[in-house]
Design a protein around this motif. Structure first.
Motif, PDB file in Angstrom:
ATOM      1  N   SER A 365       0.851  -1.177   0.000  1.00  0.00           N
ATOM      2  CA  SER A 365       0.000   0.000   0.000  1.00  0.00           C
ATOM      3  C   SER A 365       0.890   1.230   0.000  1.00  0.00           C
ATOM      4  O   SER A 365       1.898   1.278   0.718  1.00  0.00           O
ATOM      5  CB  SER A 365      -0.919   0.028   1.230  1.00  0.00           C
ATOM      6  N   ALA A 366       0.512   2.217  -0.781  1.00  0.00           N
ATOM      7  CA  ALA A 366       1.293   3.450  -0.844  1.00  0.00           C
ATOM      8  C   ALA A 366       0.920   4.415   0.268  1.00  0.00           C
ATOM      9  O   ALA A 366       1.604   5.414   0.478  1.00  0.00           O
ATOM     10  CB  ALA A 366       1.089   4.123  -2.200  1.00  0.00           C
ATOM     11  N   VAL A 367      -0.178   4.141   0.983  1.00  0.00           N
ATOM     12  CA  VAL A 367      -0.654   5.054   2.021  1.00  0.00           C
ATOM     13  C   VAL A 367      -0.987   4.272   3.284  1.00  0.00           C
ATOM     14  O   VAL A 367      -1.188   3.051   3.259  1.00  0.00           O
ATOM     15  CB  VAL A 367      -1.906   5.842   1.564  1.00  0.00           C
ATOM     16  N   HIS A 368      -1.059   5.002   4.381  1.00  0.00           N
ATOM     17  CA  HIS A 368      -1.504   4.426   5.643  1.00  0.00           C
ATOM     18  C   HIS A 368      -2.995   4.084   5.524  1.00  0.00           C
ATOM     19  O   HIS A 368      -3.768   4.819   4.923  1.00  0.00           O
ATOM     20  CB  HIS A 368      -1.296   5.431   6.769  1.00  0.00           C
ATOM     21  N   ARG A 369      -3.401   2.974   6.126  1.00  0.00           N
ATOM     22  CA  ARG A 369      -4.815   2.562   6.105  1.00  0.00           C
ATOM     23  C   ARG A 369      -5.325   2.427   7.538  1.00  0.00           C
ATOM     24  O   ARG A 369      -4.723   1.746   8.351  1.00  0.00           O
ATOM     25  CB  ARG A 369      -4.969   1.245   5.349  1.00  0.00           C
ATOM     26  N   HIS A 370      -6.447   3.110   7.795  1.00  0.00           N
ATOM     27  CA  HIS A 370      -7.086   3.085   9.114  1.00  0.00           C
ATOM     28  C   HIS A 370      -8.470   2.483   8.956  1.00  0.00           C
ATOM     29  O   HIS A 370      -9.311   3.004   8.204  1.00  0.00           O
ATOM     30  CB  HIS A 370      -7.181   4.506   9.675  1.00  0.00           C
ATOM     31  N   LEU A 371      -8.724   1.378   9.643  1.00  0.00           N
ATOM     32  CA  LEU A 371     -10.001   0.676   9.540  1.00  0.00           C
ATOM     33  C   LEU A 371     -10.903   1.068  10.700  1.00  0.00           C
ATOM     34  O   LEU A 371     -10.460   1.098  11.861  1.00  0.00           O
ATOM     35  CB  LEU A 371      -9.784  -0.835   9.548  1.00  0.00           C
ATOM     36  N   VAL A 372     -12.163   1.364  10.387  1.00  0.00           N
ATOM     37  CA  VAL A 372     -13.121   1.765  11.415  1.00  0.00           C
ATOM     38  C   VAL A 372     -14.397   0.952  11.262  1.00  0.00           C
ATOM     39  O   VAL A 372     -14.754   0.511  10.166  1.00  0.00           O
ATOM     40  CB  VAL A 372     -13.433   3.278  11.342  1.00  0.00           C
ATOM     41  N   GLY A 373     -15.092   0.789  12.382  1.00  0.00           N
ATOM     42  CA  GLY A 373     -16.290  -0.039  12.377  1.00  0.00           C
ATOM     43  C   GLY A 373     -17.558   0.695  12.034  1.00  0.00           C
ATOM     44  O   GLY A 373     -18.579   0.071  11.732  1.00  0.00           O
ATOM     45  N   CYS A 374     -17.529   2.051  12.073  1.00  0.00           N
ATOM     46  CA  CYS A 374     -18.708   2.826  11.712  1.00  0.00           C
ATOM     47  C   CYS A 374     -18.254   4.191  11.216  1.00  0.00           C
ATOM     48  O   CYS A 374     -17.061   4.510  11.247  1.00  0.00           O
ATOM     49  CB  CYS A 374     -19.663   2.962  12.900  1.00  0.00           C
ATOM     50  N   GLU A 375     -19.180   5.019  10.790  1.00  0.00           N
ATOM     51  CA  GLU A 375     -18.821   6.294  10.166  1.00  0.00           C
ATOM     52  C   GLU A 375     -18.376   7.364  11.155  1.00  0.00           C
ATOM     53  O   GLU A 375     -17.965   8.451  10.736  1.00  0.00           O
ATOM     54  CB  GLU A 375     -19.995   6.799   9.317  1.00  0.00           C
ATOM     55  N   ARG A 376     -18.403   7.082  12.444  1.00  0.00           N
ATOM     56  CA  ARG A 376     -17.812   8.035  13.386  1.00  0.00           C
ATOM     57  C   ARG A 376     -16.302   8.105  13.194  1.00  0.00           C
ATOM     58  O   ARG A 376     -15.681   9.100  13.532  1.00  0.00           O
ATOM     59  CB  ARG A 376     -18.140   7.643  14.826  1.00  0.00           C
ATOM     60  N   ALA A 377     -15.701   7.019  12.692  1.00  0.00           N
ATOM     61  CA  ALA A 377     -14.275   6.988  12.327  1.00  0.00           C
ATOM     62  C   ALA A 377     -13.364   7.374  13.486  1.00  0.00           C
ATOM     63  O   ALA A 377     -12.453   8.190  13.335  1.00  0.00           O
ATOM     64  CB  ALA A 377     -14.016   7.872  11.114  1.00  0.00           C
ATOM     65  N   CYS A 378     -13.581   6.808  14.643  1.00  0.00           N
ATOM     66  CA  CYS A 378     -12.786   7.147  15.823  1.00  0.00           C
ATOM     67  C   CYS A 378     -11.302   6.861  15.593  1.00  0.00           C
ATOM     68  O   CYS A 378     -10.931   5.851  14.995  1.00  0.00           O
ATOM     69  CB  CYS A 378     -13.270   6.347  17.029  1.00  0.00           C
ATOM     70  N   GLY A 379     -10.471   7.756  16.112  1.00  0.00           N
ATOM     71  CA  GLY A 379      -9.032   7.558  16.072  1.00  0.00           C
ATOM     72  C   GLY A 379      -8.391   7.726  14.717  1.00  0.00           C
ATOM     73  O   GLY A 379      -7.230   7.350  14.535  1.00  0.00           O
TER      74      GLY A 379
END
Length: 399
Positions: A365-379
């Protein structure tokens, strides 16, 4: 000289049946990433806790991320005795305890450890600072400002209304924390001390002696005009907050990765930078860190700096800590992924995002990937992709 130790990569967790490979098919590029707002301040602290799906969540503020070995040992013991057995490191350099069974006992112990100096202001002590300040590089040692600002916040009764989402940044010239987008901050520049709003240079400069008073003044003015806004970027008119401020400048570029590995300090000693996979620090490993008996800094990249070590102690510590799963390699795939709590800890989450994120380690991956469980996108970090679970895969929430 830096010893060569090959750290063992922590084992990846299991998936929950969701396939990471469906990303490309599930992407939705037209979803806008918008800050959420609410009428009441729901940010947890050590006294006002959040009732998560796995129990009470306690968040301990660490201004500047600074914590002593004894304090870390206390949090580890509390997590083992009253919680999940792990500490969560947050993107503002704080520490969380999950699944707490006795909130009162934990709060009393946190206060006894010196981590709760004000019961009324504990959730508004949100100060992020350059983690290596005063030790390696930088144009100034900002640690005294952190302590002075923390004391000033706690001494101002009006700031109880500031809210737990408002935060300060103090950048010593490394340009590491200014890009995180704090509400108000100072950046030590070649031409003086710049006042920043939401990570943007306002063009305003201050004297070193005025830094704490200026940051406090902006926060006080915000409480006067905020109405239902919790962050400066939610104000209708920023000019009303700070007349003469120019917020048209490009934001400071964010730093995506923590300082890791063997870091030479300016005084000849050593700091060890340890990334913590997905920000989850088992209490047992926290006890090993505390046993080194050195000052530590929790960074906004969910890592730990163990500071002021002689070379022999640093060498021995590195050889003990690396096999435990802490990451000292700046090229590790663990630095390219992150995740919110996800299932089962969060009732809103549509997936076990941490397990899924672990399966991304080492993939291209060329970018950092942050996985979230809902659209609040915590952290969510300020840079890279944010991918939200849909129940049968992930779609792109922020490109």
């Amino acid at each position: 000289m830096r010893p060569t130790v090959a750290p063992r990569q922590a084992a990846v967790g299991r998936t929950n049946g969701q396939t990471i490979g469906v990303f490309s098919a599930a992407f939705c590029l037209n979803v806008e990433y918008v800050p959420r707002s609410r009428d009441a301040d729901a940010c947890p602290g050590a006294l006002q806790v959040h009732q998560a799906a796995d129990g009470a969540l306690v968040r301990v503020r660490l201004p500047g991320g600074m914590i002593t070995a004894a304090q870390l040992a206390r949090l580890a013991a509390l997590s083992s005795g009253f919680g999940s057995g792990s500490l969560e490191l947050t993107v503002r350099g704080n520490v969380q305890l999950r699944a707490v069974t006795d909130v009162t006992a934990v709060a009393e112990s946190i206060a006894d450890a010196g981590l709760l100096p004000s019961a009324t202001h504990e959730r508004v002590r949100n100060i992020v600072a350059s983690p290596l300040s005063g030790r390696a590089g930088g144009r100034a040692d900002v640690r005294a400002w952190v302590g002075a600002l923390d004391s000033a916040i706690c001494a101002e009764p009006k700031l109880t209304g500031l809210g737990g989402r408002f935060w300060f940044s103090i950048d010593d010239g490394h340009a590491d924390v200014s890009g995180l987008g704090a509400d108000v901050g100072v950046h030590v520049c070649e031409d003086g001390y710049a006042l920043l709003l939401m990570g943007r240079d306002t063009g305003l400069r201050m004297n070193a002696d005025d830094v704490v008073a200026t940051l406090l003044g902006v926060a006080l003015r915000f409480t006067e005009i905020r109405e239902n806004a919790w962050r400066i970027n939610e104000l209708d008119n920023i000019e009303e907050l700070l007349p003469g401020a120019d917020v048209s400048a490009a934001p400071v570029a964010p730093v995506a990765k923590p300082p890791v590995g063997w870091i030479a300090q300016d005084d000849g000693r050593v700091a060890l930078g340890a990334a913590v996979p997905l920000g989850v620090l088992p209490a047992r490993i926290a006890e090993y860190l505390a046993a080194i008996d050195a000052p530590m800094v929790i960074t906004p990249w969910r890592s730990v700096l163990v500071c002021d070590l002689d070379e022999g102690v640093a060498d021995a510590a590195l050889r003990v800590l690396a096999p435990l799963g802490l990451v000292f390699d700046e090229n590790s795939g663990w630095l390219d992924v992150s995740a919110c709590t996800g299932s089962p800890g969060c009732a809103r989450s549509a997936a076990d995002v941490r397990a899924d994120a672990a399966h991304l380690v080492g993939t291209d991956s060329a970018v950092h990937r942050h996985l979230v469980g809902c659209e609040r996108a915590c952290g969510s970090p300020p840079t890279g992709q944010v991918l939200v679970a849909t129940g049968d895969g992930y779609r792109l929430l922020r490109p």
